[in-house]
Design a protein around this motif. Structure first.
Motif, PDB file in Angstrom:
ATOM      1  N   GLY A  38       0.798  -1.218   0.000  1.00  8.96           N
ATOM      2  CA  GLY A  38       0.000   0.000   0.000  1.00  8.96           C
ATOM      3  C   GLY A  38       0.831   1.269   0.000  1.00  8.96           C
ATOM      4  N   THR A  39       1.773   1.390  -0.913  1.00  9.63           N
ATOM      5  CA  THR A  39       2.574   2.606  -0.999  1.00  9.63           C
ATOM      6  C   THR A  39       1.767   3.700  -1.655  1.00  9.63           C
ATOM      7  OG1 THR A  39       3.503   1.954  -3.115  1.00  9.63           O
ATOM      8  CG2 THR A  39       4.724   1.282  -1.136  1.00  9.63           C
ATOM      9  N   LEU A  40       2.295   4.914  -1.642  1.00  8.52           N
ATOM     10  CA  LEU A  40       1.590   6.065  -2.191  1.00  8.52           C
ATOM     11  C   LEU A  40       1.324   5.897  -3.684  1.00  8.52           C
ATOM     12  CD1 LEU A  40       0.450   8.839  -1.606  1.00  8.52           C
ATOM     13  CD2 LEU A  40       2.663   9.801  -2.151  1.00  8.52           C
ATOM     14  N   ASP A  41       2.271   5.317  -4.410  1.00  9.61           N
ATOM     15  CA  ASP A  41       2.075   5.128  -5.848  1.00  9.61           C
ATOM     16  C   ASP A  41       0.899   4.203  -6.151  1.00  9.61           C
ATOM     17  OD1 ASP A  41       4.170   6.789  -6.472  1.00  9.61           O
ATOM     18  OD2 ASP A  41       5.653   5.165  -6.478  1.00  9.61           O
ATOM     19  N   ASN A  42       0.699   3.208  -5.315  1.00  7.44           N
ATOM     20  CA  ASN A  42      -0.414   2.286  -5.533  1.00  7.44           C
ATOM     21  C   ASN A  42      -1.758   2.918  -5.182  1.00  7.44           C
ATOM     22  OD1 ASN A  42       1.409   0.363  -6.289  1.00  7.44           O
ATOM     23  ND2 ASN A  42       1.424  -0.681  -4.313  1.00  7.44           N
TER      24      ASN A  42
END
Length: 149
Positions: A38-42
């Motif tokens: 759940g990183t920011l890019d995702n």
């Protein structure tokens, strides 16, 4: 020989407790895996040129042209003046003591209620009148009732 101190109920409760603990551990591991994914890019979402939400960034070549702020009009556009329809009719019923009556419209035959407060001239049954309509509690009411000479 002595009997075992563990009864069927105790065994079942122990099995349930172990099962709960195992499920809890699995959920914890799953949350840890999701935290890495759940990183920011995702989590980023974009809006395309049609206003739809997508997960791909917009194409810079399809970027809309710049709009100047002074060209934007804020407010409701002015309406053209509508021609006011003069309605004519004949007084069908009028009760002077109670102060109300009914007008039958010429042409359509629709009946409209009117009250003494909506009268401009003194009227009587059978008189030809002109009037305006307004929304009342139980339907359309005739107001500004004038006698036609």
């Amino acid at each position: 020989m002595g009997r075992s101190q563990e009864t069927f109920n105790k065994k079942e409760r122990e099995k349930k407790r172990q099962k709960k603990a195992k499920e809890k551990m699995e959920r914890r591991e799953e949350r840890k895996d999701q935290a890495v994914k759940g990183t920011l890019d995702n989590m980023m979402a974009y809006v395309d040129e049609f206003g739809n939400i997508t997960d791909t960034p917009p194409d810079p070549e399809k970027k809309p042209k710049k709009i100047k702020a002074e060209n934007i009009e804020i407010g409701i556009p002015k309406r053209e003046e509508e021609e006011e329809v003069v309605r004519t009719g004949k007084i069908d019923f009028f009760n002077t003591s109670k102060g109300f009556g009914f007008i039958i419209e010429s042409g359509t035959g629709d009946k409209y209620f009117f009250h003494v407060n909506g009268l401009i001239d003194a009227v009587d049954e059978g008189d030809k009148v002109t009037y305006d309509l307004e929304k009342g509690m139980k339907g359309m009411n005739a107001v500004n009732v004038k006698l036609v000479e």
